[in-house]
Design a protein around this motif. Structure first.
Motif, mmCIF file in Angstrom:
data_model
loop_
_atom_site.group_PDB
_atom_site.id
_atom_site.type_symbol
_atom_site.label_atom_id
_atom_site.label_comp_id
_atom_site.label_asym_id
_atom_site.label_seq_id
_atom_site.Cartn_x
_atom_site.Cartn_y
_atom_site.Cartn_z
ATOM 1 N N ARG A 1 22.989 26.390 40.456
ATOM 2 C CA ARG A 1 23.153 25.637 39.527
ATOM 3 C C ARG A 1 24.302 24.867 39.516
ATOM 4 N NH1 ARG A 1 20.966 29.227 34.127
ATOM 5 N NH2 ARG A 1 19.171 30.228 34.973
ATOM 6 N N GLY A 2 24.940 25.336 40.613
ATOM 7 C CA GLY A 2 25.773 24.025 40.991
ATOM 8 C C GLY A 2 27.407 24.053 40.727
ATOM 9 N N HIS A 3 26.985 25.060 39.319
ATOM 10 C CA HIS A 3 28.688 24.899 38.602
ATOM 11 C C HIS A 3 29.003 26.661 38.477
ATOM 12 C CE1 HIS A 3 24.975 24.985 35.675
ATOM 13 N NE2 HIS A 3 25.795 26.054 34.695
ATOM 14 N N VAL A 4 30.025 27.059 38.406
ATOM 15 C CA VAL A 4 30.366 28.342 38.232
ATOM 16 C C VAL A 4 31.237 28.410 36.982
ATOM 17 C CG1 VAL A 4 32.046 30.746 39.112
ATOM 18 C CG2 VAL A 4 30.221 29.317 40.201
ATOM 19 N N LEU A 5 31.189 29.656 35.827
ATOM 20 C CA LEU A 5 32.080 29.394 35.114
ATOM 21 C C LEU A 5 33.002 30.398 35.303
ATOM 22 C CD1 LEU A 5 29.751 28.671 33.432
ATOM 23 C CD2 LEU A 5 30.693 28.960 31.254
ATOM 24 N N SER A 6 34.081 30.476 34.319
ATOM 25 C CA SER A 6 35.573 31.842 35.025
ATOM 26 C C SER A 6 36.166 31.604 33.571
ATOM 27 C CB SER A 6 36.001 31.076 36.074
ATOM 28 O OG SER A 6 37.636 32.027 36.904
ATOM 29 N N SER A 7 36.351 33.224 33.266
ATOM 30 C CA SER A 7 37.253 33.745 32.399
ATOM 31 C C SER A 7 38.835 34.509 32.999
ATOM 32 C CB SER A 7 36.239 35.296 31.802
ATOM 33 O OG SER A 7 37.683 35.539 31.288
ATOM 34 N N ILE A 8 39.870 33.503 32.925
ATOM 35 C CA ILE A 8 41.384 34.324 33.975
ATOM 36 C C ILE A 8 41.740 34.949 32.495
ATOM 37 C CG2 ILE A 8 43.152 33.466 34.479
ATOM 38 C CD1 ILE A 8 40.090 31.116 34.655
ATOM 39 N N VAL A 9 42.162 36.175 33.037
ATOM 40 C CA VAL A 9 42.912 37.155 32.100
ATOM 41 C C VAL A 9 43.849 37.320 32.385
ATOM 42 C CG1 VAL A 9 40.807 38.661 31.131
ATOM 43 C CG2 VAL A 9 41.502 38.960 33.490
ATOM 44 N N SER A 10 44.960 37.945 32.252
ATOM 45 C CA SER A 10 46.097 37.817 32.189
ATOM 46 C C SER A 10 46.362 39.610 33.482
ATOM 47 C CB SER A 10 47.337 39.002 31.579
ATOM 48 O OG SER A 10 46.662 38.012 30.660
ATOM 49 N N ARG A 11 45.837 40.637 33.950
ATOM 50 C CA ARG A 11 46.283 41.282 34.825
ATOM 51 C C ARG A 11 44.447 41.679 35.543
ATOM 52 N NH1 ARG A 11 48.199 45.296 30.766
ATOM 53 N NH2 ARG A 11 46.997 44.437 29.544
ATOM 54 N N PHE B 1 42.217 37.518 50.076
ATOM 55 C CA PHE B 1 41.996 37.162 51.129
ATOM 56 C C PHE B 1 43.928 36.910 50.821
ATOM 57 C CE2 PHE B 1 43.821 34.646 55.142
ATOM 58 C CZ PHE B 1 43.922 35.691 55.341
ATOM 59 N N PHE B 2 43.614 35.972 49.770
ATOM 60 C CA PHE B 2 44.886 34.796 48.934
ATOM 61 C C PHE B 2 45.506 35.727 48.569
ATOM 62 C CE2 PHE B 2 42.628 31.746 51.889
ATOM 63 C CZ PHE B 2 43.948 31.122 52.739
ATOM 64 N N GLY B 3 45.319 37.068 48.271
ATOM 65 C CA GLY B 3 46.593 37.784 46.904
ATOM 66 C C GLY B 3 45.299 37.475 45.194
ATOM 67 N N GLU B 4 44.471 36.643 45.296
ATOM 68 C CA GLU B 4 43.447 36.731 44.458
ATOM 69 C C GLU B 4 42.987 37.926 44.033
ATOM 70 O OE1 GLU B 4 41.052 33.022 41.505
ATOM 71 O OE2 GLU B 4 40.755 33.750 43.546
ATOM 72 N N PHE B 5 42.935 38.890 42.709
ATOM 73 C CA PHE B 5 42.038 39.266 42.141
ATOM 74 C C PHE B 5 41.454 38.988 41.466
ATOM 75 C CE2 PHE B 5 40.580 43.213 39.935
ATOM 76 C CZ PHE B 5 41.113 44.268 41.093
ATOM 77 N N SER B 6 39.969 39.550 41.944
ATOM 78 C CA SER B 6 38.943 39.030 41.431
ATOM 79 C C SER B 6 37.546 38.978 41.225
ATOM 80 C CB SER B 6 38.698 37.609 41.471
ATOM 81 O OG SER B 6 38.420 37.551 43.366
ATOM 82 N N LYS C 1 33.353 33.927 37.699
ATOM 83 C CA LYS C 1 34.115 33.972 37.961
ATOM 84 C C LYS C 1 35.465 35.307 37.286
ATOM 85 C CE LYS C 1 37.287 33.548 41.612
ATOM 86 N NZ LYS C 1 37.826 32.590 42.933
ATOM 87 N N LEU C 2 34.981 35.898 37.396
ATOM 88 C CA LEU C 2 36.395 37.032 37.080
ATOM 89 C C LEU C 2 37.944 36.788 37.596
ATOM 90 C CD1 LEU C 2 33.903 39.826 35.616
ATOM 91 C CD2 LEU C 2 34.394 37.650 34.959
ATOM 92 N N ALA C 3 38.684 36.464 37.485
ATOM 93 C CA ALA C 3 39.894 36.644 37.510
ATOM 94 C C ALA C 3 41.251 36.524 37.231
ATOM 95 C CB ALA C 3 40.513 35.055 38.406
ATOM 96 N N ALA C 4 42.129 37.406 38.333
ATOM 97 C CA ALA C 4 43.994 37.758 37.381
ATOM 98 C C ALA C 4 44.517 37.145 37.552
ATOM 99 C CB ALA C 4 44.096 39.159 37.370
ATOM 100 N N ALA C 5 45.568 36.226 36.231
ATOM 101 C CA ALA C 5 46.575 35.234 36.903
ATOM 102 C C ALA C 5 47.966 35.862 37.600
ATOM 103 C CB ALA C 5 46.890 35.002 35.340
ATOM 104 N N ALA C 6 48.037 37.382 37.027
ATOM 105 C CA ALA C 6 48.683 38.357 38.228
ATOM 106 C C ALA C 6 48.565 39.344 38.672
ATOM 107 C CB ALA C 6 49.831 39.008 36.762
ATOM 108 N N LYS C 7 49.106 39.411 39.724
ATOM 109 C CA LYS C 7 48.517 40.050 41.412
ATOM 110 C C LYS C 7 48.477 41.836 40.976
ATOM 111 C CE LYS C 7 49.497 36.608 44.680
ATOM 112 N NZ LYS C 7 50.681 36.432 46.083
ATOM 113 N N LYS C 8 49.526 42.857 39.775
ATOM 114 C CA LYS C 8 50.013 43.528 39.377
ATOM 115 C C LYS C 8 49.279 43.614 38.303
ATOM 116 C CE LYS C 8 52.561 44.186 43.659
ATOM 117 N NZ LYS C 8 54.192 44.935 43.756
ATOM 118 N N ASP C 9 49.200 45.329 37.784
ATOM 119 C CA ASP C 9 48.447 45.472 36.191
ATOM 120 C C ASP C 9 50.442 46.324 36.193
ATOM 121 O OD1 ASP C 9 46.016 45.407 36.213
ATOM 122 O OD2 ASP C 9 45.856 46.845 37.848
ATOM 123 N N THR C 10 50.395 46.043 34.723
ATOM 124 C CA THR C 10 51.267 46.067 33.739
ATOM 125 C C THR C 10 51.115 46.653 32.718
ATOM 126 O OG1 THR C 10 51.700 43.859 32.848
ATOM 127 C CG2 THR C 10 52.542 44.397 35.040
ATOM 128 N N GLY C 11 51.049 48.289 32.320
ATOM 129 C CA GLY C 11 50.659 49.189 31.273
ATOM 130 C C GLY C 11 49.079 49.109 30.952
#
Length: 270
Positions: free
Chosen positions: A73-83, A109-114, A126-136
């Motif tokens: 449909r030409g669009h993607v929604l994204s929810s950005i979470v912390s980890r 490839f560029f380090g994003e976890f999604s 698209k579900l993506a994390a703002a940080a590359k590693k988990d903390t807790g």
């Protein structure tokens, strides 16, 4: 006067089924959005914007187009979470309630976890994390730090100029590769990629046509702001598809499409 993405309206076959999915999978809560029978439902995305669910045939009629839609449909929604763990938790919750996995949760490839999933109504998230590693541990249902809408356009640079003319300010600018705009608290971020690049990033086939089942809404402060934004859209290369008028419900609203045909509704109750 500045355009902002206050409400993302999605056309869905069954409003109640879609509402049940988002409240269960994304832990969204109902908003006091006015409803028309069972044709509309409003959801709050944890303070990062609002989602409206509208019966797709009715949304197409309101937009003056045919409801038929197929493919991307030409669009993607994204929810950005912390980890990263929250990406996994969101994906698990979405699939448990009927979504299908398009791309599993992993480090890119560029380090994003999604991860990418498609809802039962065909919307790509698209579900993506703002940080590359988990903390807790993940404390309960994940809550987004940001909600974004990415549009597949012919030229991000050209679209950028259009949206700047409507008062939006660029945040990140990578030319015709990727552009997005700054956001205020409580609204969604808008981003621009070429259609081909957006589809590739989401892991879907770029082919598709028909109704996008998407309308973007900006809530203006006054009638004058509605008129000014519509005039700016027309002057910048958009197309006015609905002249501003007062509805029976007391709402003053007009509609336009951007140069790529994405539909916007500008409204005020003032």
């Amino acid at each position: 006067m500045a355009l902002s993405l206050d409400i993302i309206t999605l056309g869905v076959p069954q409003v109640e089924a879609a509402r049940a999915f988002y409240t269960s999978a994304f832990s969204s809560t109902a908003t006091p959005t006015a409803t028309a029978g069972d044709r509309t439902a409003g959801l709050d995305l944890h303070g990062t914007g609002q989602l409206a669910l509208h019966q797709i045939d009715a949304l197409a009629t309101d937009s003056g187009t045919d409801p038929a839609t197929s493919g991307f449909r030409g669009h993607v929604l994204s929810s950005i979470v912390s980890r990263p763990a929250e990406v996994k938790a969101l994906l698990d919750a979405a699939t448990a309630h009927g979504a299908t996995v398009v791309k599993p949760a992993k480090k890119e490839f560029f380090g994003e976890f999604s991860a990418v999933c498609r809802t039962p109504d065909g919307v790509v998230w698209k579900l993506a994390a703002a940080a590359k590693k988990d903390t807790g541990l993940v404390p309960g249902p994940p809550k987004p730090t940001e909600t974004a809408l990415y549009l597949g356009v012919a030229s991000p640079n050209v679209s950028k100029e259009f949206y700047e003319a409507l008062g939006m300010s660029v945040d990140r600018d990578y030319g015709d590769k990727f552009i997005d705009f700054t956001i205020a608290e409580g609204v969604c971020r808008l981003g621009l990629l070429t259609r081909k690049a957006l589809a590739k990033d989401a892991g879907v086939d770029e082919r598709g046509d028909g109704f996008s089942a998407l309308v973007l809404t900006h809530t203006a402060a006054s009638r004058d702001d509605v008129d000014a934004l519509l005039a700016a859209a027309g002057s910048a290369g958009g197309r006015i598809t609905g002249a501003a008028a007062r509805s029976e419900q007391g709402e003053y609203a007009g509609q336009f499409t951007d140069p790529d045909g994405n539909r916007w509704r500008i409204t005020t109750h003032a």
